[in-house]
Write an enzyme that holds these catalytic residues in place. Structure first.
Site, PDB file in Angstrom:
ATOM      1  N   ASP A 199       0.699  -1.291  -0.101  1.00  0.00           N
ATOM      2  CA  ASP A 199      -0.172   0.255  -0.028  1.00  0.00           C
ATOM      3  C   ASP A 199       0.734   1.216   0.023  1.00  0.00           C
ATOM      4  O   ASP A 199       2.118   1.217   0.315  1.00  0.00           O
ATOM      5  CB  ASP A 199      -0.882   0.045   1.053  1.00  0.00           C
ATOM      6  CG  ASP A 199      -0.442  -0.428   2.486  1.00  0.00           C
ATOM      7  OD1 ASP A 199       0.993  -0.428   2.652  1.00  0.00           O
ATOM      8  OD2 ASP A 199      -1.149  -0.831   3.522  1.00  0.00           O
ATOM      9  N   ASP A 217      -8.199  -3.001  14.353  1.00  0.00           N
ATOM     10  CA  ASP A 217      -9.446  -3.593  13.802  1.00  0.00           C
ATOM     11  C   ASP A 217      -9.590  -4.682  12.927  1.00  0.00           C
ATOM     12  O   ASP A 217     -10.459  -4.771  12.157  1.00  0.00           O
ATOM     13  CB  ASP A 217     -10.069  -2.236  13.095  1.00  0.00           C
ATOM     14  CG  ASP A 217      -9.195  -1.683  11.909  1.00  0.00           C
ATOM     15  OD1 ASP A 217      -8.278  -2.314  11.679  1.00  0.00           O
ATOM     16  OD2 ASP A 217      -9.571  -0.696  11.354  1.00  0.00           O
ATOM     17  N   HIS A 237      -7.450  -4.765   9.879  1.00  0.00           N
ATOM     18  CA  HIS A 237      -6.994  -4.353   8.524  1.00  0.00           C
ATOM     19  C   HIS A 237      -5.662  -5.171   8.225  1.00  0.00           C
ATOM     20  O   HIS A 237      -4.894  -5.179   8.999  1.00  0.00           O
ATOM     21  CB  HIS A 237      -7.026  -2.919   8.269  1.00  0.00           C
ATOM     22  CG  HIS A 237      -6.009  -2.311   8.967  1.00  0.00           C
ATOM     23  ND1 HIS A 237      -6.239  -1.242  10.007  1.00  0.00           N
ATOM     24  CD2 HIS A 237      -4.650  -2.072   8.958  1.00  0.00           C
ATOM     25  CE1 HIS A 237      -5.222  -0.716  10.492  1.00  0.00           C
ATOM     26  NE2 HIS A 237      -4.050  -1.195   9.760  1.00  0.00           N
ATOM     27  N   GLU A 291      -9.817  -2.066   5.410  1.00  0.00           N
ATOM     28  CA  GLU A 291     -10.540  -1.687   6.557  1.00  0.00           C
ATOM     29  C   GLU A 291     -11.727  -2.725   6.703  1.00  0.00           C
ATOM     30  O   GLU A 291     -12.251  -3.271   5.937  1.00  0.00           O
ATOM     31  CB  GLU A 291     -10.690  -0.305   6.659  1.00  0.00           C
ATOM     32  CG  GLU A 291      -9.719   0.765   6.560  1.00  0.00           C
ATOM     33  CD  GLU A 291      -8.962   0.856   7.814  1.00  0.00           C
ATOM     34  OE1 GLU A 291      -8.822  -0.077   8.681  1.00  0.00           O
ATOM     35  OE2 GLU A 291      -7.930   1.937   7.824  1.00  0.00           O
TER      36      GLU A 291
HETATM   37  C1  F6R Z   1       1.117  -1.066   6.159  1.00  0.00           C
HETATM   38  C2  F6R Z   1       0.183  -1.999   6.635  1.00  0.00           C
HETATM   39  C3  F6R Z   1      -0.661  -2.020   7.739  1.00  0.00           C
HETATM   40  C4  F6R Z   1       0.051  -2.293   9.091  1.00  0.00           C
HETATM   41  C5  F6R Z   1      -1.029  -2.270  10.089  1.00  0.00           C
HETATM   42  C6  F6R Z   1       0.108  -2.490  11.505  1.00  0.00           C
HETATM   43  O1  F6R Z   1       1.920  -1.593   5.052  1.00  0.00           O
HETATM   44  O2  F6R Z   1      -0.342  -2.804   5.441  1.00  0.00           O
HETATM   45  O3  F6R Z   1      -1.667  -2.951   7.404  1.00  0.00           O
HETATM   46  O4  F6R Z   1       0.767  -3.564   8.982  1.00  0.00           O
HETATM   47  O5  F6R Z   1      -1.524  -1.014  10.226  1.00  0.00           O
HETATM   48  O6  F6R Z   1       0.914  -1.788  11.510  1.00  0.00           O
HETATM   49  P1  F6R Z   1       2.082  -2.034  12.670  1.00  0.00           P
HETATM   50  O7  F6R Z   1       2.935  -2.964  12.314  1.00  0.00           O
HETATM   51  O8  F6R Z   1       2.729  -0.562  12.943  1.00  0.00           O
HETATM   52  O9  F6R Z   1       1.322  -2.451  13.860  1.00  0.00           O
END
Ligand code: F6R
Length: 256
Positions: A63, A132, A134, A139
């Site tokens: 992303d 959540d 994702h 989401e």
């Molecule tokens: C980022 C992504 C997000 C993160 C998620 C967890 O490329 O795909 O889904 O993996 O927000 O982020 P952290 O590792 O910071 O808890």
């Protein structure tokens, strides 16, 4: 699903690094799906120190924020450069990240899917998980069949990511993300989650119902999904004893 519980984030990271190293040894031209955020930073450090020849490796990031240029220090382009790309010799032409400045977003997303297809598909998709559920920026209520597309970032995720931007107001509202359908096509998914804050969503993802309300639960449908957890993230799993037993009793040829 394979649930691996390690004593610490460091041990889980080392195990994940070994799995990726094993893949690159077996297949020097592997296609890796990459993730950003805080969880994989130590993993990228570990991989950078392994001194592989990455010349034939191709990467696709999950992303990117819409509206951020690649040199913006909060963009995922910048993150990847700082945390991995400047330490390893993956040719720039082999590194793919959605373009946060794409003029025509739908056709850029279709082209991104086509590039993944032309590369032969993703061998191993790295994932982390939001509170959540994702994965990527898919989401809750994202279609479990979704493909790379624009998404509006949920208020909770903008709050969670405010720590990277200094304030919630500065977090972009939109992003481009691979879809759940795109992620599920990777030949293997490797999700890392560490810390008590992730315990509830990990329990729901692994042992709760399959539902678009928790996009990560779609990994229950994947034939080769590995969850690499530390004790804290695993603390609410009801079947933890079974997962540990399975891991401890793996035949030698199946060990990571
Ligand atoms: C980022 C992504 C997000 C993160 C998620 C967890 O490329 O795909 O889904 O993996 O927000 O982020 P952290 O590792 O910071 O808890």
């Amino acid at each position: 699903m394979e649930i691996i519980i390690q004593p610490t984030p460091e041990a889980a990271t080392r195990l994940a690094a070994r799995m990726i190293a094993g893949l690159l040894q077996r297949k020097p031209n592997a296609v890796l799906g990459l993730v950003t955020g805080s969880t994989p930073i130590p993993l990228y450090r570990e991989l950078s120190e392994m001194r592989f020849d990455w010349r034939q490796v191709t990467t696709f990031n999950l992303d990117e924020y819409l509206g951020l240029p690649p040199d913006h220090e909060k963009s995922f382009h910048y993150y990847m450069r700082e945390n991995l790309f400047k330490h390893v010799n993956i040719p720039p032409a082999n590194r793919h990240i959605p373009d946060g400045l794409a003029a025509d977003v739908p056709s850029h997303c279709a082209d991104y899917e086509e590039r993944i297809r032309k590369a032969g598909g993703i061998d191993l998709q790295l994932l982390s998980i939001g509170l959540d559920g994702h994965i990527g920026f898919n989401e809750p209520t994202s279609s479990l069949a979704s493909r790379t597309r624009i998404k509006t970032i949920a208020p909770q995720t903008r709050k969670d990511n405010a720590r990277f931007f200094g304030s919630e107001e500065r977090v972009p509202r939109h992003c481009i993300t691979m879809g759940i359908g795109t992620i599920l096509e990777a030949r293997q998914c490797l999700l890392l989650a560490f810390g008590t804050a992730k315990a509830r969503i990990i329990a729901e993802t692994v042992e709760g119902p399959l539902a678009a309300n928790n996009p990560a639960s779609a990994l229950q449908m994947h034939a080769n999904a590995i969850f690499c957890l530390d004790e804290k993230a695993a603390q609410l799993l009801k079947r933890a004893v079974y997962y540990r037993w399975v891991y401890d009793n793996k035949p030698a040829w199946q060990r990571h």
